[in-house]
Structure formats: C-alpha cells, structure tokens
Scaffold this motif. Sequence first.
Motif, mmCIF file in Angstrom:
data_model
loop_
_atom_site.group_PDB
_atom_site.id
_atom_site.type_symbol
_atom_site.label_atom_id
_atom_site.label_comp_id
_atom_site.label_asym_id
_atom_site.label_seq_id
_atom_site.Cartn_x
_atom_site.Cartn_y
_atom_site.Cartn_z
ATOM 1 N N VAL A 4 0.862 -1.177 0.000
ATOM 2 C CA VAL A 4 0.000 0.000 0.000
ATOM 3 C C VAL A 4 0.899 1.227 0.000
ATOM 4 O O VAL A 4 1.785 1.346 0.864
ATOM 5 C CB VAL A 4 -0.920 -0.004 1.238
ATOM 6 N N CYS A 22 -3.741 6.526 -3.402
ATOM 7 C CA CYS A 22 -3.232 5.336 -2.733
ATOM 8 C C CYS A 22 -3.366 4.160 -3.692
ATOM 9 O O CYS A 22 -4.473 3.852 -4.150
ATOM 10 C CB CYS A 22 -4.025 5.066 -1.472
ATOM 11 N N ALA A 24 -2.817 0.078 -4.202
ATOM 12 C CA ALA A 24 -2.729 -1.137 -3.399
ATOM 13 C C ALA A 24 -2.544 -2.330 -4.328
ATOM 14 O O ALA A 24 -3.334 -2.529 -5.247
ATOM 15 C CB ALA A 24 -3.978 -1.303 -2.554
ATOM 16 N N MET A 34 -11.501 0.315 2.552
ATOM 17 C CA MET A 34 -10.295 1.099 2.343
ATOM 18 C C MET A 34 -10.544 2.505 2.850
ATOM 19 O O MET A 34 -11.653 3.041 2.686
ATOM 20 C CB MET A 34 -9.924 1.148 0.861
ATOM 21 N N VAL A 97 -6.133 -0.550 4.557
ATOM 22 C CA VAL A 97 -7.036 -1.545 3.978
ATOM 23 C C VAL A 97 -7.291 -2.627 5.020
ATOM 24 O O VAL A 97 -6.355 -3.080 5.695
ATOM 25 C CB VAL A 97 -6.409 -2.200 2.729
ATOM 26 N N TYR A 119 -3.618 -3.626 6.674
ATOM 27 C CA TYR A 119 -2.554 -3.151 5.793
ATOM 28 C C TYR A 119 -2.513 -1.629 5.798
ATOM 29 O O TYR A 119 -3.545 -0.971 5.648
ATOM 30 C CB TYR A 119 -2.781 -3.667 4.376
ATOM 31 N N GLY A 121 -0.123 1.961 4.495
ATOM 32 C CA GLY A 121 0.963 2.554 3.751
ATOM 33 C C GLY A 121 1.909 3.297 4.679
ATOM 34 O O GLY A 121 1.626 3.453 5.867
#
Length: 130
Positions: A4, A22, A24, A34, A97, A119, A121
Amino acid sequence: QVQVVESGGGLVQAVGSLRLSCTASGLTFGRLNMGWFRQAPGKDGEGVAVIASDGTSSYAASVKGRFTISQDKAKNTLYLQMDNLKPKDTAVYYCAVGGGSTLTAIEALDYMTRLDFGYWGPGTQVTVSS
C-alpha cells in the motif's frame, strides 16, 4: 505480498486543495474496506474517511463536506480529494485496507480509527499553512 503506497501530499495554503492517491497491490481492490487515517504531532490519530466493501462511505465530522473519498477499481487506486483545507488538517495521512466484508461504512471507520485494519501505507505529509 500486499503493498500500500500513498502519494500526493505536500504544502498548501489554507482554503486550498490537494488530492491524495493510494495504490494497493496484492489484494482484490474494491472488495475490502479502504480508507484514510491521519496523525498529527501531539494529537490522537483520526480516521478521516472510508469506503466500505459495499461501496458506501463514511467521514469524520471534522472533514465532512470538505473531503471526498473515491476509488478507481480499474486502476487499483483510492483517492482523497481535500478541499477548503485548514491548518488543523496538517498531519501525516495514511492509506489503510482491512476489516471484514460485512462491516458498514461507519463500522469500518471505527475499525480503522482503532488501527484494526490489516494493511497500511508508509504515509504522506500534508501541511496547510495559514
């Protein structure tokens, strides 16, 4: 392997606009919840906006009417359009996510706020000057 990655942060003057993106990879985009989370120095983190797996969205009260979350499934990309930015919006913004597929958008926003998405980033800095 899930990756991510956010982009689009920067420095902007108050009442200006920015759009965060973003991407993914390694997961089925659009079938998961998300969203965007932000963390400002010395403050609690805040779930900003989320799109649930059913396509509905939910926003924090602090950004409702100014921010818009959207997704492009063909590009595996999530967006956050931020308008009428204020200095208090200054923070590191994270794309996240996760959560279960049965969550409503409001529930998913709460899950993300509690850092229960799987998940994340690395984050992108947004700075709004007065």
